[in-house]
Design a protein around this motif. Structure first.
Motif, mmCIF file in Angstrom:
data_model
loop_
_atom_site.group_PDB
_atom_site.id
_atom_site.type_symbol
_atom_site.label_atom_id
_atom_site.label_comp_id
_atom_site.label_asym_id
_atom_site.label_seq_id
_atom_site.Cartn_x
_atom_site.Cartn_y
_atom_site.Cartn_z
ATOM 1 N N GLY A 10 9.585 3.679 0.354
ATOM 2 C CA GLY A 10 8.992 3.142 1.461
ATOM 3 C C GLY A 10 8.248 1.694 1.443
ATOM 4 N N GLY A 11 7.944 1.268 0.459
ATOM 5 C CA GLY A 11 7.648 -0.162 -0.090
ATOM 6 C C GLY A 11 8.786 -0.963 0.050
ATOM 7 N N THR A 62 13.182 -8.525 -2.980
ATOM 8 C CA THR A 62 11.932 -7.685 -2.722
ATOM 9 C C THR A 62 12.265 -6.375 -3.779
ATOM 10 N N ASP A 63 13.490 -5.919 -3.992
ATOM 11 C CA ASP A 63 13.397 -4.670 -5.007
ATOM 12 C C ASP A 63 12.921 -4.956 -6.202
ATOM 13 N N ASP A 82 0.673 -1.267 0.027
ATOM 14 C CA ASP A 82 -0.090 -0.053 -0.011
ATOM 15 C C ASP A 82 0.954 0.983 -0.025
ATOM 16 N N ALA A 83 2.127 1.253 0.443
ATOM 17 C CA ALA A 83 2.915 2.325 0.385
ATOM 18 C C ALA A 83 3.387 2.434 -1.309
ATOM 19 N N ILE A 84 3.550 1.610 -1.784
ATOM 20 C CA ILE A 84 3.703 1.672 -3.203
ATOM 21 C C ILE A 84 2.375 2.078 -3.961
ATOM 22 N N GLY A 85 1.152 1.401 -3.345
ATOM 23 C CA GLY A 85 0.143 2.059 -4.106
ATOM 24 C C GLY A 85 -0.082 3.540 -3.950
ATOM 25 N N ARG A 86 0.286 4.061 -2.976
ATOM 26 C CA ARG A 86 0.219 5.514 -2.723
ATOM 27 C C ARG A 86 1.377 6.214 -3.561
ATOM 28 N N GLY A 87 2.225 5.479 -4.340
ATOM 29 C CA GLY A 87 3.360 6.273 -5.018
ATOM 30 C C GLY A 87 4.760 6.333 -4.219
ATOM 31 N N ASN A 88 4.620 5.583 -3.000
ATOM 32 C CA ASN A 88 6.062 5.841 -2.232
ATOM 33 C C ASN A 88 6.752 4.420 -2.340
ATOM 34 N N LEU A 89 7.452 4.151 -3.505
ATOM 35 C CA LEU A 89 8.106 2.941 -3.915
ATOM 36 C C LEU A 89 9.278 2.702 -3.058
ATOM 37 N N VAL A 113 5.424 -4.605 -8.860
ATOM 38 C CA VAL A 113 4.220 -3.965 -8.388
ATOM 39 C C VAL A 113 4.073 -2.536 -8.655
ATOM 40 N N ASP A 114 4.671 -1.592 -8.589
ATOM 41 C CA ASP A 114 4.895 -0.466 -8.792
ATOM 42 C C ASP A 114 4.420 -0.493 -10.488
ATOM 43 N N GLY A 115 5.154 -1.008 -11.253
ATOM 44 C CA GLY A 115 4.801 -1.098 -12.558
ATOM 45 C C GLY A 115 3.417 -1.292 -13.028
ATOM 46 N N VAL A 116 2.832 -2.398 -12.479
ATOM 47 C CA VAL A 116 1.384 -2.577 -12.567
ATOM 48 C C VAL A 116 0.490 -1.428 -11.954
#
Length: 195
Positions: free
Chosen positions: A69-70, A104-105, A60-67, A111-114
């Motif tokens: 942090g994710g 994980t990176d 969800d950090a990635i989902g908010r744009g915080n790659l 995930v960020d790309g999707v």
């Protein structure tokens, strides 16, 4: 019977009924809860149960744009060489997965790309029905259910449901996910109906 003695009898009856009800509930729950014979197993299960939540928070950090942090969150719940795979709906689970990553990176970048290509502005991943089998001091398996909401700029949401299957290991005293497979069973776009 006086008023006082009736009240006393009534209180005793309520306490007895409550005791019987609590006892019956305990008997019913006994069939659903497994009590480990060793205390270390209970502690391990509690620590392992935090891993799906850790993953959801990183996603969800990635989902908010915080790659970044994710990625930082993922590093706390996965081994550095974790193997991750996803089967999208319609992909046979006895064949090759739809997508894979090592580390994980790489998974966070996937995930960020999707999320970016799909136009999501935020996400919320809910984890439930967590089942853990502690095999020994350093190995366990875990299954958990996913219900995820992905918000689009137009106000609609993509809803995903699936199952995570994990291999978990203890590294330097901390439990981490070594292998994670997501098998998505549904993926649906929903919007608010217009009156």
């Amino acid at each position: 019977m006086t008023k006082t003695s009736f009240a006393a009898v009534s209180r005793r009856a309520k306490v007895a009924a409550l005791t019987v009800t609590a006892g019956a509930a305990a008997v019913l729950l006994t069939g659903f809860i497994s009590y480990p014979t060793n205390g270390w197993k209970a502690v391990a299960e509690l620590e392992i149960a935090k891993l799906p939540v850790c993953y959801a928070l990183g996603t969800d950090a990635i989902g908010r744009g915080n790659l970044q942090g994710g990625k930082n969150t993922y590093a706390t719940c996965f081994t550095s060489d974790a193997e991750l795979a996803v089967y999208f709906p319609g992909t046979p689970t006895n064949g090759p997965p739809s997508s894979t990553a090592t580390g994980t990176d790489d998974w966070a970048d996937f995930v960020d790309g999707v999320f970016t290509s799909s136009g999501y502005t935020s996400t919320q991943h809910l984890m439930g029905s967590i089942s853990i089998d502690v095999i020994d001091d350093d190995d366990a398996t875990m299954t958990s259910y996913l219900h995820a909401t992905h918000v689009l700029a137009d106000g609609t949401i993509d809803v995903a449901n699936g199952t995570y299957e994990d291999e978990v290991v203890r590294v330097n005293g901390a439990w981490k996910i070594k292998k994670r497979t997501l098998k998505l069973i549904t993926f649906l776009n929903l919007g608010t109906p217009t009156p």
